[in-house]
Motif scaffolding. Structure first.
Motif, PDB file in Angstrom:
ATOM      1  N   MET A 191      20.189 -35.276 -43.165  1.00 53.70           N
ATOM      2  CA  MET A 191      18.852 -35.309 -43.716  1.00 53.70           C
ATOM      3  C   MET A 191      18.196 -36.677 -43.507  1.00 53.70           C
ATOM      4  O   MET A 191      17.005 -36.758 -43.256  1.00 53.70           O
ATOM      5  CB  MET A 191      18.945 -34.962 -45.206  1.00 53.70           C
ATOM      6  CG  MET A 191      17.630 -34.733 -45.837  1.00 53.70           C
ATOM      7  SD  MET A 191      16.877 -33.274 -45.143  1.00 53.70           S
ATOM      8  CE  MET A 191      15.473 -33.127 -46.134  1.00 53.70           C
ATOM      9  N   ALA A 192      19.002 -37.723 -43.622  1.00 59.16           N
ATOM     10  CA  ALA A 192      18.465 -39.075 -43.450  1.00 59.16           C
ATOM     11  C   ALA A 192      17.951 -39.276 -42.033  1.00 59.16           C
ATOM     12  O   ALA A 192      16.901 -39.905 -41.836  1.00 59.16           O
ATOM     13  CB  ALA A 192      19.530 -40.106 -43.780  1.00 59.16           C
ATOM     14  N   LEU A 193      18.661 -38.720 -41.059  1.00 59.51           N
ATOM     15  CA  LEU A 193      18.234 -38.844 -39.674  1.00 59.51           C
ATOM     16  C   LEU A 193      16.887 -38.162 -39.454  1.00 59.51           C
ATOM     17  O   LEU A 193      16.003 -38.699 -38.788  1.00 59.51           O
ATOM     18  CB  LEU A 193      19.295 -38.267 -38.741  1.00 59.51           C
ATOM     19  CG  LEU A 193      19.041 -38.383 -37.256  1.00 59.51           C
ATOM     20  CD1 LEU A 193      18.985 -39.841 -36.850  1.00 59.51           C
ATOM     21  CD2 LEU A 193      20.120 -37.659 -36.483  1.00 59.51           C
ATOM     22  N   LEU A 194      16.714 -37.004 -40.044  1.00 56.60           N
ATOM     23  CA  LEU A 194      15.455 -36.270 -39.923  1.00 56.60           C
ATOM     24  C   LEU A 194      14.299 -37.039 -40.556  1.00 56.60           C
ATOM     25  O   LEU A 194      13.200 -37.112 -39.994  1.00 56.60           O
ATOM     26  CB  LEU A 194      15.591 -34.887 -40.559  1.00 56.60           C
ATOM     27  CG  LEU A 194      14.386 -33.979 -40.454  1.00 56.60           C
ATOM     28  CD1 LEU A 194      14.093 -33.660 -38.992  1.00 56.60           C
ATOM     29  CD2 LEU A 194      14.618 -32.707 -41.236  1.00 56.60           C
ATOM     30  N   VAL A 195      14.551 -37.649 -41.691  1.00 54.44           N
ATOM     31  CA  VAL A 195      13.516 -38.448 -42.363  1.00 54.44           C
ATOM     32  C   VAL A 195      13.104 -39.628 -41.485  1.00 54.44           C
ATOM     33  O   VAL A 195      11.911 -39.924 -41.343  1.00 54.44           O
ATOM     34  CB  VAL A 195      14.012 -38.936 -43.740  1.00 54.44           C
ATOM     35  CG1 VAL A 195      13.081 -39.975 -44.323  1.00 54.44           C
ATOM     36  CG2 VAL A 195      14.162 -37.765 -44.693  1.00 54.44           C
ATOM     37  N   LEU A 196      14.071 -40.296 -40.875  1.00 59.19           N
ATOM     38  CA  LEU A 196      13.760 -41.446 -40.022  1.00 59.19           C
ATOM     39  C   LEU A 196      13.013 -41.028 -38.761  1.00 59.19           C
ATOM     40  O   LEU A 196      12.101 -41.730 -38.311  1.00 59.19           O
ATOM     41  CB  LEU A 196      15.034 -42.198 -39.654  1.00 59.19           C
ATOM     42  CG  LEU A 196      15.679 -42.973 -40.794  1.00 59.19           C
ATOM     43  CD1 LEU A 196      17.022 -43.519 -40.361  1.00 59.19           C
ATOM     44  CD2 LEU A 196      14.773 -44.067 -41.295  1.00 59.19           C
ATOM     45  N   ILE A 197      13.369 -39.882 -38.189  1.00 60.98           N
ATOM     46  CA  ILE A 197      12.665 -39.405 -36.998  1.00 60.98           C
ATOM     47  C   ILE A 197      11.219 -39.077 -37.330  1.00 60.98           C
ATOM     48  O   ILE A 197      10.295 -39.456 -36.601  1.00 60.98           O
ATOM     49  CB  ILE A 197      13.403 -38.192 -36.396  1.00 60.98           C
ATOM     50  CG1 ILE A 197      14.700 -38.646 -35.748  1.00 60.98           C
ATOM     51  CG2 ILE A 197      12.536 -37.472 -35.383  1.00 60.98           C
ATOM     52  CD1 ILE A 197      15.598 -37.517 -35.304  1.00 60.98           C
ATOM     53  N   SER A 205      22.917 -39.867 -47.870  1.00 61.35           N
ATOM     54  CA  SER A 205      21.559 -40.194 -48.297  1.00 61.35           C
ATOM     55  C   SER A 205      21.041 -41.452 -47.609  1.00 61.35           C
ATOM     56  O   SER A 205      21.786 -42.203 -46.998  1.00 61.35           O
ATOM     57  CB  SER A 205      21.531 -40.394 -49.814  1.00 61.35           C
ATOM     58  OG  SER A 205      22.340 -41.489 -50.160  1.00 61.35           O
ATOM     59  N   LEU A 206      19.764 -41.658 -47.759  1.00 54.25           N
ATOM     60  CA  LEU A 206      19.089 -42.815 -47.192  1.00 54.25           C
ATOM     61  C   LEU A 206      18.580 -43.659 -48.345  1.00 54.25           C
ATOM     62  O   LEU A 206      17.846 -43.156 -49.205  1.00 54.25           O
ATOM     63  CB  LEU A 206      17.919 -42.348 -46.312  1.00 54.25           C
ATOM     64  CG  LEU A 206      17.132 -43.383 -45.562  1.00 54.25           C
ATOM     65  CD1 LEU A 206      18.007 -43.998 -44.472  1.00 54.25           C
ATOM     66  CD2 LEU A 206      15.912 -42.754 -44.923  1.00 54.25           C
ATOM     67  N   SER A 207      18.959 -44.908 -48.408  1.00 58.32           N
ATOM     68  CA  SER A 207      18.523 -45.762 -49.505  1.00 58.32           C
ATOM     69  C   SER A 207      17.069 -46.192 -49.295  1.00 58.32           C
ATOM     70  O   SER A 207      16.551 -46.173 -48.177  1.00 58.32           O
ATOM     71  CB  SER A 207      19.429 -46.989 -49.618  1.00 58.32           C
ATOM     72  OG  SER A 207      19.254 -47.826 -48.503  1.00 58.32           O
ATOM     73  N   PHE A 208      16.433 -46.571 -50.382  1.00 60.76           N
ATOM     74  CA  PHE A 208      15.050 -47.042 -50.286  1.00 60.76           C
ATOM     75  C   PHE A 208      14.965 -48.332 -49.486  1.00 60.76           C
ATOM     76  O   PHE A 208      13.979 -48.573 -48.797  1.00 60.76           O
ATOM     77  CB  PHE A 208      14.442 -47.244 -51.677  1.00 60.76           C
ATOM     78  CG  PHE A 208      14.061 -45.966 -52.346  1.00 60.76           C
ATOM     79  CD1 PHE A 208      13.063 -45.172 -51.820  1.00 60.76           C
ATOM     80  CD2 PHE A 208      14.704 -45.550 -53.502  1.00 60.76           C
ATOM     81  CE1 PHE A 208      12.701 -43.986 -52.421  1.00 60.76           C
ATOM     82  CE2 PHE A 208      14.354 -44.371 -54.117  1.00 60.76           C
ATOM     83  CZ  PHE A 208      13.350 -43.577 -53.578  1.00 60.76           C
ATOM     84  N   LEU A 209      16.002 -49.150 -49.570  1.00 64.62           N
ATOM     85  CA  LEU A 209      16.019 -50.395 -48.807  1.00 64.62           C
ATOM     86  C   LEU A 209      16.025 -50.110 -47.312  1.00 64.62           C
ATOM     87  O   LEU A 209      15.248 -50.705 -46.560  1.00 64.62           O
ATOM     88  CB  LEU A 209      17.234 -51.237 -49.188  1.00 64.62           C
ATOM     89  CG  LEU A 209      17.405 -52.536 -48.404  1.00 64.62           C
ATOM     90  CD1 LEU A 209      16.264 -53.490 -48.711  1.00 64.62           C
ATOM     91  CD2 LEU A 209      18.743 -53.166 -48.709  1.00 64.62           C
ATOM     92  N   SER A 210      16.890 -49.204 -46.874  1.00 69.72           N
ATOM     93  CA  SER A 210      16.939 -48.900 -45.447  1.00 69.72           C
ATOM     94  C   SER A 210      15.680 -48.184 -44.980  1.00 69.72           C
ATOM     95  O   SER A 210      15.232 -48.369 -43.852  1.00 69.72           O
ATOM     96  CB  SER A 210      18.181 -48.081 -45.110  1.00 69.72           C
ATOM     97  OG  SER A 210      18.186 -46.869 -45.801  1.00 69.72           O
TER      98      SER A 210
END
Length: 85
Positions: A1-7, A55-60
């Motif tokens: 899911m984190a990868l999709l958010v970043l893309i 998960s993806l942290s807010f910092l990253s």
């Protein structure tokens, strides 16, 4: 899911940069979207300790946002400088 958010984040920022720079050439728009996606994924992965599983942290997420913005600004600076020369 984190990868999709970043893309999606990188593609959106690349598209927004093409609108703000008033870029009309399709190749240039696609380059900006691709650059945004690549920088966002790499910066997000580095800031998330090298893992995209989970998960993806807010910092990253913030680091990916900032790195993508800086990369797109540099791309436009170099592209305009190359066009003038």
């Amino acid at each position: 899911m984190a990868l999709l958010v970043l893309i999606v984040l990188g593609a959106s920022l690349g598209w927004l940069a093409s609108i703000l720079a008033r870029t009309e050439a399709p190749g240039s728009i696609l380059r900006q979207v691709a650059l945004g996606m690549a920088v966002s994924v790499v910066a997000g992965e580095i800031a998330n300790d090298g893992t995209m599983i989970g998960s993806l942290s807010f910092l990253s997420l913030g680091i990916a946002l900032a790195a993508t913005g800086v990369a797109l600004v540099l791309y436009h600076a170099v592209a305009r400088r190359g066009a003038k020369a």
